[in-house]
Write an enzyme that holds these catalytic residues in place. Structure first.
Site, mmCIF file in Angstrom:
data_model
loop_
_atom_site.group_PDB
_atom_site.id
_atom_site.type_symbol
_atom_site.label_atom_id
_atom_site.label_comp_id
_atom_site.label_asym_id
_atom_site.label_seq_id
_atom_site.Cartn_x
_atom_site.Cartn_y
_atom_site.Cartn_z
ATOM 1 N N SER A 74 -8.085 -2.806 -3.678
ATOM 2 C CA SER A 74 -8.458 -2.002 -3.104
ATOM 3 C C SER A 74 -10.326 -1.132 -3.905
ATOM 4 O O SER A 74 -11.124 -0.694 -3.684
ATOM 5 C CB SER A 74 -8.307 -0.063 -3.104
ATOM 6 O OG SER A 74 -7.008 -0.239 -2.049
ATOM 7 N N TYR A 128 -7.974 6.456 24.855
ATOM 8 C CA TYR A 128 -8.441 6.297 24.848
ATOM 9 C C TYR A 128 -7.355 5.112 23.178
ATOM 10 O O TYR A 128 -6.694 4.144 23.594
ATOM 11 C CB TYR A 128 -9.511 6.360 23.218
ATOM 12 C CG TYR A 128 -10.362 5.390 22.364
ATOM 13 C CD1 TYR A 128 -9.566 5.658 21.238
ATOM 14 C CD2 TYR A 128 -10.828 3.876 22.700
ATOM 15 C CE1 TYR A 128 -10.434 5.292 19.686
ATOM 16 C CE2 TYR A 128 -10.854 3.570 21.786
ATOM 17 C CZ TYR A 128 -10.314 3.706 19.896
ATOM 18 O OH TYR A 128 -10.853 2.937 18.929
ATOM 19 N N GLN A 171 -0.714 2.273 -6.486
ATOM 20 C CA GLN A 171 -2.175 2.760 -6.022
ATOM 21 C C GLN A 171 -2.680 2.321 -7.042
ATOM 22 O O GLN A 171 -3.943 1.795 -7.374
ATOM 23 C CB GLN A 171 -2.259 3.913 -6.005
ATOM 24 C CG GLN A 171 -2.509 4.442 -4.135
ATOM 25 C CD GLN A 171 -2.452 6.164 -3.900
ATOM 26 O OE1 GLN A 171 -2.302 6.963 -4.436
ATOM 27 N NE2 GLN A 171 -2.670 6.066 -2.447
ATOM 28 N N ASP A 213 -3.770 -1.336 -7.153
ATOM 29 C CA ASP A 213 -4.075 -1.917 -7.248
ATOM 30 C C ASP A 213 -5.653 -2.633 -6.557
ATOM 31 O O ASP A 213 -6.189 -1.813 -6.270
ATOM 32 C CB ASP A 213 -3.998 -0.985 -5.321
ATOM 33 C CG ASP A 213 -4.879 -1.185 -3.541
ATOM 34 O OD1 ASP A 213 -5.420 -2.357 -3.822
ATOM 35 O OD2 ASP A 213 -4.743 -0.777 -2.770
ATOM 36 N N ARG A 257 0.661 -0.861 -0.094
ATOM 37 C CA ARG A 257 -0.206 -0.254 -0.514
ATOM 38 C C ARG A 257 1.029 1.039 0.167
ATOM 39 O O ARG A 257 1.173 1.384 0.757
ATOM 40 C CB ARG A 257 -0.860 -0.240 0.806
ATOM 41 C CG ARG A 257 -1.757 -1.067 1.029
ATOM 42 C CD ARG A 257 -2.552 -0.968 0.276
ATOM 43 N NE ARG A 257 -3.537 -1.851 0.125
ATOM 44 C CZ ARG A 257 -5.244 -1.703 1.082
ATOM 45 N NH1 ARG A 257 -5.451 -1.019 1.769
ATOM 46 N NH2 ARG A 257 -5.971 -2.620 0.819
#
Length: 425
Positions: A132, A274, A126, A129, A121
């Site tokens: 995706s 968190y 891209q 990919d 990635r």
């Protein structure tokens, strides 16, 4: 270089490796394309491939036998693997750690395997990919599947009989599929909440108009410390007696150079809430957070997957049983075990009036656009692997090194090798 495009034969698989528009561009670059008859189904007929410059062959054995590279969507069947030959390139979704024996068989035959799940990635990759591209389609379609199964409107509707509230949609996982699901549910008018274990994606979720599910942080009330006059002691008391009045003041809590005291540094470590919890505590907190949200949720889309491993359980049986009657869960991780404990791949299970859908190959439900996007990804993969029309593998390149999982008789992909050893051990 001859590219072979066989017809996909897996149940429910209607996509194709290359569509005619891509074939035409590849032909101009010097590639010769061989297509098995019927590979494009009714939306890409043989005549369209021939017009684009491809040669249509009647038998898949001919496609495998004559081609230098095979462009598929899903991994080859055992029969197809036997048709492949030494020096041939295979490009497809294979998932080596899940099917290590298949990779070993292909490697033994001298086939170079380029697995699309393993493409890194990075920005340079891209355009290649495909994972995706397909995830985006799955995210979109999952909302439509859920809306079709849900006995409610997604948007708020005002009618002569009264107003119905918008349905509440919860999307677990804010990757490509999750973000597309959030966007689609929002466009349909639902009240959408997104969740991900990575708090840094909050901005992306909120940019789509959804609420990001996170623990409420309570600001601690500041308590006033009682005033006590400072009384110098020991050496400080002696220095005051000698006229050094500065020793009558309390010591500075912070040095002039801006360094923090050890107590203040420790306090900083405790902040962050968190995002800084220990894994076990964070998992407990996340599960409780999801449990509370599920009680008022109408439709849940789960998208959490880990390449080469079983999908994590995000919704337990008990959590599903607390959901309202008529609620729906669409589990996009069904093929890798499911994010819901009750999910069954390829089936819709009804448990205590809650529907749990486990669709498989969701991108294959939209074969026209799925094939177009996949084909464009394949065009860029081929330009990378064969820039001059001939295969040229540069293992110093990150994309090639990562995605080439077998070459020259060896399995290059470590997770696949480990899975093979575990299976044989």
């Amino acid at each position: 270089m001859k590219l072979g495009v066989p017809r996909e034969r897996a149940t429910g698989e209607n996509r194709v490796g290359l569509v005619p528009e891509t074939v035409a561009r590849l032909a101009r670059l010097g590639f010769e394309v061989l297509v098995e008859t019927g590979a494009g189904r009714e939306y890409n007929p043989d005549s369209a491939y021939e017009e684009a410059g491809a040669r249509v062959l009647q038998a898949r054995e001919e496609v495998y036998g004559e081609s230098d590279a095979v462009i598929k969507v899903l991994r080859p069947s055992p029969e197809e693997a036997e048709m492949m030959h030494d020096g041939q390139l295979l490009v497809c979704f294979l998932n080596g750690p899940m099917y290590p024996e298949l990779v070993a068989r292909l490697a033994a035959k001298g086939v170079t395997v380029f697995s699309l799940e393993a493409i890194p990635r990075i920005s340079r990759a891209q355009s290649m990919d495909a994972l995706s591209s397909m995830s985006s389609i799955a995210g979109y379609k999952s909302v439509l599947l859920g809306a079709n199964a849900l006995g409610k409107y997604l948007p708020m509707m005002t009618t002569a009989a009264g107003t119905t509230r918008a349905s509440k949609v919860l999307v677990l996982g804010a990757g490509v599929a999750g973000l597309q699901a959030i966007a689609t549910a929002g466009r349909l008018g639902a009240e959408v909440t997104g969740f991900d274990v990575r708090p840094e994606v909050k901005e992306q979720v909120e940019s789509l108009g959804a609420r990001f599910l996170e623990p409420e942080r309570e600001e601690p009330e500041e308590e006033e410390e009682p005033y006590e006059e400072y009384e110098p002691k020991g050496l400080a008391r002696i220095m005051v007696a000698l006229g050094f009045n500065s020793f009558a003041e309390p010591p500075e809590e912070r040095e002039k150079n801006g360094r923090k005291t050890s107590a203040e540094a420790e306090s900083m470590k405790r902040t962050g809430g968190y995002a800084t919890l220990q894994p076990e505590e964070k998992q407990r907190q996340d599960r409780e957070l999801i449990r509370r949200e599920l009680r008022t949720t109408d439709l849940v889309i789960t998208t959490a997957q880990i390449p080469g491993r079983r999908a994590p359980i995000l919704i337990t049986r008990e959590m599903a049983e607390e959901m309202a009657p008529g609620s729906v869960i669409v589990d996009l991780a069904a093929e890798s075990g499911g994010n819901c404990e009750l999910t069954e791949a390829g089936k819709t299970v009804e448990h205590r009036l809650v529907k749990i859908m486990g669709p498989v190959n969701v991108p294959g439900m939209m074969p026209i656009h799925a094939s177009q996007l996949y084909s464009r990804n394949m065009e860029n993969v081929l330009k990378h692997l064969a820039p001059e029309g001939e295969l040229s593998l540069d293992f110093e390149d990150e994309i090639t090194a990562s995605a080439c999982i077998a070459h020259a008789g060896k399995i290059r992909h470590e997770p696949t090798r480990e899975a093979l050893e575990r299976g044989r051990g």
